[in-house]
Design a protein around this motif. Structure first.
Motif, PDB file in Angstrom:
ATOM      1  N   TYR A  40      16.933 -48.658   0.327  1.00  0.00           N
ATOM      2  CA  TYR A  40      16.520 -49.739   1.218  1.00  0.00           C
ATOM      3  C   TYR A  40      17.714 -50.550   1.727  1.00  0.00           C
ATOM      4  O   TYR A  40      17.730 -50.979   2.882  1.00  0.00           O
ATOM      5  CB  TYR A  40      15.517 -50.661   0.525  1.00  0.00           C
ATOM      6  CG  TYR A  40      14.130 -50.073   0.418  1.00  0.00           C
ATOM      7  CD1 TYR A  40      13.370 -49.833   1.558  1.00  0.00           C
ATOM      8  CD2 TYR A  40      13.562 -49.774  -0.811  1.00  0.00           C
ATOM      9  CE1 TYR A  40      12.098 -49.301   1.478  1.00  0.00           C
ATOM     10  CE2 TYR A  40      12.289 -49.249  -0.907  1.00  0.00           C
ATOM     11  CZ  TYR A  40      11.557 -49.014   0.234  1.00  0.00           C
ATOM     12  OH  TYR A  40      10.300 -48.496   0.157  1.00  0.00           O
ATOM     13  N   ASN A  44      18.544 -50.827   5.672  1.00  0.00           N
ATOM     14  CA  ASN A  44      18.601 -52.141   6.299  1.00  0.00           C
ATOM     15  C   ASN A  44      19.962 -52.422   6.917  1.00  0.00           C
ATOM     16  O   ASN A  44      20.042 -53.015   7.992  1.00  0.00           O
ATOM     17  CB  ASN A  44      18.237 -53.235   5.300  1.00  0.00           C
ATOM     18  CG  ASN A  44      16.771 -53.526   5.312  1.00  0.00           C
ATOM     19  OD1 ASN A  44      16.277 -54.191   6.210  1.00  0.00           O
ATOM     20  ND2 ASN A  44      16.064 -53.010   4.323  1.00  0.00           N
ATOM     21  N   CYS A  73      11.602 -54.135   5.062  1.00  0.00           N
ATOM     22  CA  CYS A  73      11.799 -55.197   4.068  1.00  0.00           C
ATOM     23  C   CYS A  73      10.506 -55.487   3.312  1.00  0.00           C
ATOM     24  O   CYS A  73      10.516 -55.712   2.098  1.00  0.00           O
ATOM     25  CB  CYS A  73      12.335 -56.459   4.726  1.00  0.00           C
ATOM     26  SG  CYS A  73      14.048 -56.328   5.236  1.00  0.00           S
ATOM     27  N   TRP A  76      10.076 -52.802   0.886  1.00  0.00           N
ATOM     28  CA  TRP A  76      11.058 -52.973  -0.188  1.00  0.00           C
ATOM     29  C   TRP A  76      10.551 -53.979  -1.220  1.00  0.00           C
ATOM     30  O   TRP A  76      10.603 -53.725  -2.429  1.00  0.00           O
ATOM     31  CB  TRP A  76      12.371 -53.425   0.419  1.00  0.00           C
ATOM     32  CG  TRP A  76      13.569 -53.436  -0.485  1.00  0.00           C
ATOM     33  CD1 TRP A  76      13.623 -53.136  -1.826  1.00  0.00           C
ATOM     34  CD2 TRP A  76      14.903 -53.760  -0.115  1.00  0.00           C
ATOM     35  NE1 TRP A  76      14.904 -53.255  -2.291  1.00  0.00           N
ATOM     36  CE2 TRP A  76      15.702 -53.652  -1.253  1.00  0.00           C
ATOM     37  CE3 TRP A  76      15.479 -54.156   1.082  1.00  0.00           C
ATOM     38  CZ2 TRP A  76      17.077 -53.911  -1.239  1.00  0.00           C
ATOM     39  CZ3 TRP A  76      16.843 -54.406   1.103  1.00  0.00           C
ATOM     40  CH2 TRP A  76      17.629 -54.285  -0.038  1.00  0.00           C
ATOM     41  N   PRO A 133      15.682 -58.239  -0.014  1.00  0.00           N
ATOM     42  CA  PRO A 133      14.913 -57.865   1.178  1.00  0.00           C
ATOM     43  C   PRO A 133      14.449 -59.069   1.988  1.00  0.00           C
ATOM     44  O   PRO A 133      14.314 -58.979   3.211  1.00  0.00           O
ATOM     45  CB  PRO A 133      13.731 -57.067   0.630  1.00  0.00           C
ATOM     46  CG  PRO A 133      13.690 -57.327  -0.818  1.00  0.00           C
ATOM     47  CD  PRO A 133      15.058 -57.737  -1.245  1.00  0.00           C
ATOM     48  N   GLY A 137      15.156 -59.495   5.841  1.00  0.00           N
ATOM     49  CA  GLY A 137      14.051 -59.767   6.757  1.00  0.00           C
ATOM     50  C   GLY A 137      14.350 -60.961   7.647  1.00  0.00           C
ATOM     51  O   GLY A 137      14.103 -60.929   8.857  1.00  0.00           O
TER      52      GLY A 137
END
Length: 157
Positions: A40, A44, A73, A76, A133, A137
């Motif tokens: 992740y 990202n 996110c 995640w 995350p 985000g």
């Protein structure tokens, strides 16, 4: 076996084997959790770079890529929570099995980490882990919001 040492029953040996297996399974869940976090994080990072690159070509490209980033996110955070609950269940079983063993290392460890029982001495990893995350985000949202004024300025020129 030395003289005076009690003989271990096959049932005790079975409990010990199950205990070892559960500890190994909990470790594997933690390893999968780390791998998922790395995945992740990589995705990202690529999305942030892609959105920055697309910001030169217009709002909609940035919006689409950042929306995908926000969705990732969300996934995640769900993965972190899922791994946390899975490991929490495993450790509940492990500590219950420790009651049938001569030592209780996990139960003892938690007693040391949370002497007062108020949870203030030790912050569980998932509480920090879930912030990553959330930060990504917010970064994705910021990338979209930054494009709005730039698009307005661009249309005026």
């Amino acid at each position: 076996m030395s003289p005076g040492e009690p003989e271990q029953s096959s049932q005790d040996q079975g409990v010990l084997e199950i205990y070892k297996m559960l500890v190994e399974m909990a470790d594997r869940v933690s390893q999968r959790r780390q791998s998922a976090n790395s995945f992740y994080l990589t995705v990202n990072t690529a999305i942030v770079g892609g959105a920055a690159y697309l910001s030169k070509s217009g709002y909609w490209g940035t919006f689409a890529v950042s929306a995908a980033g926000i969705a990732i996110c969300f996934l995640w955070v769900r993965a972190v929570v899922s791994y946390k609950s899975l490991n929490a269940a495993k450790f509940r079983v492990i500590t219950a099995l420790e009651e049938r063993l001569p030592v209780s290392p996990y139960k003892d460890e938690w007693a040391i980490l949370d002497v007062d029982g108020d949870g203030k001495k030790h912050t569980p990893f998932h509480k920090t882990e879930v912030l990553v995350p959330i930060v990504f985000g917010l970064l994705h949202v910021a990338q979209v919001l930054i494009q709005i004024p730039l698009q307005c300025i661009g249309s005026l020129i």
